[in-house]
Design a protein around this motif. Structure first.
Motif, short mmCIF file in Angstrom:
data_model
loop_
_atom_site.label_atom_id
_atom_site.label_comp_id
_atom_site.label_asym_id
_atom_site.label_seq_id
_atom_site.Cartn_x
_atom_site.Cartn_y
_atom_site.Cartn_z
N ASP A 58 1.16 -26.09 -14.41
CA ASP A 58 1.08 -24.71 -14.87
C ASP A 58 0.60 -24.63 -16.31
N VAL A 59 1.08 -25.53 -17.14
CA VAL A 59 0.66 -25.55 -18.55
C VAL A 59 -0.83 -25.86 -18.65
N LEU A 60 -1.29 -26.86 -17.90
CA LEU A 60 -2.72 -27.21 -17.96
C LEU A 60 -3.59 -26.05 -17.48
N GLY A 61 -3.23 -25.44 -16.35
CA GLY A 61 -4.00 -24.31 -15.84
C GLY A 61 -3.96 -23.10 -16.76
N ALA A 62 -2.81 -22.88 -17.39
CA ALA A 62 -2.69 -21.76 -18.32
C ALA A 62 -3.60 -21.96 -19.54
N GLU A 80 0.11 -16.78 -9.26
CA GLU A 80 0.32 -17.49 -8.00
C GLU A 80 0.12 -18.98 -8.25
N SER A 81 0.91 -19.80 -7.56
CA SER A 81 0.76 -21.24 -7.69
C SER A 81 1.21 -21.91 -6.40
N LYS A 82 0.45 -22.91 -5.98
CA LYS A 82 0.77 -23.68 -4.77
C LYS A 82 0.68 -25.16 -5.12
N THR A 83 1.70 -25.92 -4.74
CA THR A 83 1.75 -27.34 -5.06
C THR A 83 1.86 -28.16 -3.79
N SER A 109 -8.65 -16.18 -13.24
CA SER A 109 -9.29 -17.47 -13.03
C SER A 109 -8.40 -18.29 -12.11
N VAL A 110 -9.02 -19.14 -11.31
CA VAL A 110 -8.29 -19.98 -10.37
C VAL A 110 -8.56 -21.43 -10.76
N TRP A 111 -7.48 -22.19 -10.92
CA TRP A 111 -7.55 -23.57 -11.41
C TRP A 111 -6.94 -24.53 -10.41
N GLN A 112 -7.55 -25.70 -10.29
CA GLN A 112 -6.98 -26.77 -9.49
C GLN A 112 -6.64 -27.92 -10.43
N VAL A 125 -1.39 -32.06 -6.08
CA VAL A 125 -2.54 -31.18 -6.30
C VAL A 125 -1.98 -29.76 -6.36
N VAL A 126 -2.32 -29.06 -7.43
CA VAL A 126 -1.78 -27.71 -7.64
C VAL A 126 -2.96 -26.75 -7.81
N THR A 127 -2.88 -25.62 -7.11
CA THR A 127 -3.87 -24.55 -7.27
C THR A 127 -3.12 -23.34 -7.78
#
Length: 133
Positions: A58-62, A80-83, A109-112, A125-127
């Motif tokens: 979450d920190v990296l994607g943020a 939203e977050s899926k792990t 934005s959507v991050w993987q 793997v987190v989206t």
């Protein structure tokens, strides 16, 4: 480079270190300390808690969302977050994370994020979706 994660108190508490930050890639690492592990249940070495994995991603994607903020925006928040948990990360090892954008828009934005061990073992793997405030 000063560690950008130090600006976020919880990220600093977790020991997250951002080692690379651009609009297209956020890279970080985190030591798997006893404080962020499961108990091990007497079945071997304790491993990283799922919540710690999710926090790291979450920190990296943020930070990825932040790096891509449109002018005049106030920040981002995770909506939203899926792990997918794939392997354990034993206490004492370091996990490495790389977040890359799947899509960057004006409003979200959507991050993987791929989280691995030093030997390349894929831990998770987190989206996640970051909403622009």
């Amino acid at each position: 480079m000063t560690n950008p994660a130090d600006m976020v108190p919880f990220a600093k508490t977790m020991g997250i270190e951002i080692t690379e930050m651009s609009k297209d890639r956020i890279v970080g690492q985190m030591l798997v300390r006893p404080e962020i592990c499961t108990a091990g249940n007497g079945r071997g070495t304790p491993s990283i808690h799922g919540g710690a994995v999710m926090t790291f991603a979450d920190v990296l994607g943020a930070f990825g969302g932040f790096a891509n903020l449109p002018e005049g925006s106030n920040g981002t928040t995770t909506s939203e977050s899926k792990t997918n948990f794939l392997s354990a990360a034993p206490e004492g090892q370091t996990v490495f994370g790389e977040a890359t954008p799947l899509k960057v828009g004006r409003r979200q934005s959507v991050w993987q994020t791929r989280i691995t061990l030093a030997d390349g073992t894929l831990v998770a793997v987190v989206t996640q979706t970051q909403i622009v405030l």
